[in-house]
Design a protein around this motif. Structure first.
Motif, PDB file in Angstrom:
ATOM      1  N   LEU A  62       0.840  -1.203   0.000  1.00 51.89           N
ATOM      2  CA  LEU A  62       0.000   0.000   0.000  1.00 51.89           C
ATOM      3  C   LEU A  62       0.871   1.247   0.000  1.00 51.89           C
ATOM      4  O   LEU A  62       1.788   1.388   0.803  1.00 51.89           O
ATOM      5  CB  LEU A  62      -0.920   0.021   1.222  1.00 51.89           C
ATOM      6  N   VAL A  63       0.562   2.151  -0.930  1.00 53.61           N
ATOM      7  CA  VAL A  63       1.255   3.444  -1.005  1.00 53.61           C
ATOM      8  C   VAL A  63       0.217   4.526  -0.796  1.00 53.61           C
ATOM      9  O   VAL A  63      -0.743   4.643  -1.566  1.00 53.61           O
ATOM     10  CB  VAL A  63       1.942   3.634  -2.380  1.00 53.61           C
ATOM     11  N   ASP A  64       0.363   5.294   0.263  1.00 53.09           N
ATOM     12  CA  ASP A  64      -0.551   6.413   0.511  1.00 53.09           C
ATOM     13  C   ASP A  64      -0.113   7.614  -0.319  1.00 53.09           C
ATOM     14  O   ASP A  64       1.027   8.068  -0.216  1.00 53.09           O
ATOM     15  CB  ASP A  64      -0.557   6.780   1.999  1.00 53.09           C
ATOM     16  N   VAL A  65      -1.035   8.119  -1.119  1.00 57.12           N
ATOM     17  CA  VAL A  65      -0.737   9.244  -2.009  1.00 57.12           C
ATOM     18  C   VAL A  65      -1.651  10.404  -1.614  1.00 57.12           C
ATOM     19  O   VAL A  65      -2.808  10.459  -2.028  1.00 57.12           O
ATOM     20  CB  VAL A  65      -0.963   8.869  -3.489  1.00 57.12           C
ATOM     21  N   PRO A  66      -1.159  11.327  -0.797  1.00 50.60           N
ATOM     22  CA  PRO A  66      -2.022  12.419  -0.323  1.00 50.60           C
ATOM     23  C   PRO A  66      -2.439  13.399  -1.414  1.00 50.60           C
ATOM     24  O   PRO A  66      -3.509  14.010  -1.326  1.00 50.60           O
ATOM     25  CB  PRO A  66      -1.171  13.106   0.740  1.00 50.60           C
ATOM     26  N   ARG A  67      -1.620  13.547  -2.433  1.00 52.33           N
ATOM     27  CA  ARG A  67      -1.952  14.497  -3.499  1.00 52.33           C
ATOM     28  C   ARG A  67      -2.930  13.855  -4.467  1.00 52.33           C
ATOM     29  O   ARG A  67      -2.625  12.849  -5.098  1.00 52.33           O
ATOM     30  CB  ARG A  67      -0.694  14.921  -4.254  1.00 52.33           C
ATOM     31  N   ARG A  68      -4.117  14.435  -4.562  1.00 52.72           N
ATOM     32  CA  ARG A  68      -5.167  13.841  -5.374  1.00 52.72           C
ATOM     33  C   ARG A  68      -4.834  13.884  -6.860  1.00 52.72           C
ATOM     34  O   ARG A  68      -4.169  14.787  -7.341  1.00 52.72           O
ATOM     35  CB  ARG A  68      -6.500  14.578  -5.137  1.00 52.72           C
ATOM     36  N   GLY A  69      -5.369  12.907  -7.580  1.00 51.90           N
ATOM     37  CA  GLY A  69      -5.210  12.887  -9.030  1.00 51.90           C
ATOM     38  C   GLY A  69      -4.798  11.514  -9.532  1.00 51.90           C
ATOM     39  O   GLY A  69      -3.994  10.811  -8.899  1.00 51.90           O
TER      40      GLY A  69
END
Length: 388
Positions: A62-69
């Motif tokens: 799992l990689v959390d990607v806070p920047r949406r898109g």
């Protein structure tokens, strides 16, 4: 000692708890079929429905990607992946991850980018209800046709979300967009950098979502088209500017000496003004073409072309100043000549058509000359090395 990872499957995720489990199980089956060592990477874009816990429980990275898109999630997932080859696909069951062998085979043959093709024209298949009518018959075919035209590539389906690429190719692409146009940027960069691209027919299935898709037809379609146009300054600026300039020049030269009859229509000084305007606007658009072509090269977004190098070689600062200055001075001389004629008439009434045939060429030359000088200054600020 852990075996090196050969294939990484990267899935962008935003509230896909209803479909994520089946996608991960399919991906695991697909990896087993290829006989390659692999991993499953879920790039989560801020889910609030428990998708993260589900991914961990099923053994996915799992990689959390806070920047949406969409682009942000895929780029982060790819950077975190350990595989030599990466296969990306949506986690909504629209793609069958259990059938990845054709992608791995093409990548193992040395292709840099392997595109899935959903469209029947490329051997693909679209299940009933899997794609809206407008997207299937207008949006995707038209945008893909434009992409093939602008970037000289044979890709049938520019926007298929299931695709594979090597890690080396991903690094060479230097992808920067954060939204849905990420998919277009990948194909465009691969085409511009002359990478080896293959296409694999696939089936698009009806997604398993219980909510509306993230894709917004008109907004995202425009973003794809806008990106392609901005990366193709020849079609967006150069050819229109060349046509405007040539159209204006063809009329401008004869009209500067007198009225012209075309197909029974008499063209006078009004047509001369319009042709002058066409030349001025055309030259400005051509200047935009040089900027739009050179700016992405400076930023490292695309390689320089021989055509661009020759154009920028002509528009050196010194040459632009001299040539632009000569044109502007010639125009100023015409305007001064018109003023002297007016003075000889004691600044009274003049023959309007005659004086306009002096003033319009003069002001047009001044405008183009000044534009040429400042365009040369502007392009010199980019300090672009255009050697191919």
């Amino acid at each position: 000692m852990n075996q090196p990872v050969e294939v990484s499957i990267v899935m962008p995720c935003l509230n896909e708890a209803g479909t994520l489990e089946r996608c991960i199980l399919q991906a695991r089956e697909g990896l087993e079929k290829t006989g390659r060592t692999g991993e499953i990477v879920v790039a989560d874009n801020g889910s609030t429905d428990g998708s993260q816990a589900l991914a961990r429980a099923l053994g996915a990275e799992l990689v959390d990607v806070p920047r949406r898109g969409y682009g942000s999630a895929l780029r982060a997932g790819t950077l975190a992946a350990r595989g030599r080859w990466i296969i990306m696909g949506d986690s909504d069951l629209s793609y069958d991850f259990s059938n990845l062998a054709p992608f791995v085979e093409k990548l193992s043959e040395g292709y840099d980018l392997v595109m899935g093709c959903r469209l029947p024209s490329g051997g693909g298949r679209i299940d009933p209800g899997a794609m809206p009518w407008l997207n299937r018959w207008l949006g995707n075919p038209i945008l893909s046709f434009i992409g093939r035209l602008l970037f000289d590539t044979r890709i049938t389906d520019f926007h298929c979300g299931l695709r594979g690429y090597s890690r080396e190719a991903f690094e060479r692409m230097e992808l920067t967009t954060r939204g849905m146009e990420f998919a277009t940027e990948m194909v465009v960069k691969a085409a511009l950098k002359k990478m080896r691209i293959a296409e694999v027919p696939i089936t698009l299935h009806k997604d398993g979502r219980s909510r509306p898709p993230h894709l917004r037809r008109w907004r995202d379609g425009w973003r794809h088209l806008r990106f392609m146009l901005l990366f193709s300054p020849r079609w967006l600026f150069f050819y229109p500017g060349l046509i405007l300039s040539a159209f204006g020049l063809v009329l401008f030269l004869p009209l500067s000496f007198g009225d012209v009859k075309v197909a029974g229509v008499r063209l006078e000084s009004g047509a001369l003004a319009i042709s002058g305007m066409s030349m001025i606007v055309g030259f400005q658009v051509l200047a935009f073409a040089l900027w739009a072509g050179s700016h992405p090269v400076v930023r490292g977004l695309r390689p320089p072309s021989l055509f661009l190098s020759k154009c920028l070689g002509f528009f050196s600062l010194e040459r632009g100043i001299v040539l632009g200055g000569l044109i502007a001075v010639a125009g100023a001389a015409l305007v001064l000549h018109a003023i002297l004629i007016w003075r000889s008439a004691s600044f009274g009434n003049l023959n309007a058509p005659e004086i306009l045939r002096i003033i319009i060429p003069g002001t047009t030359a001044i405008s183009i000359g000044v534009q040429m000088i400042f365009t040369s200054f502007f392009l010199s600020l980019l300090d672009l090395n255009t050697e191919s």
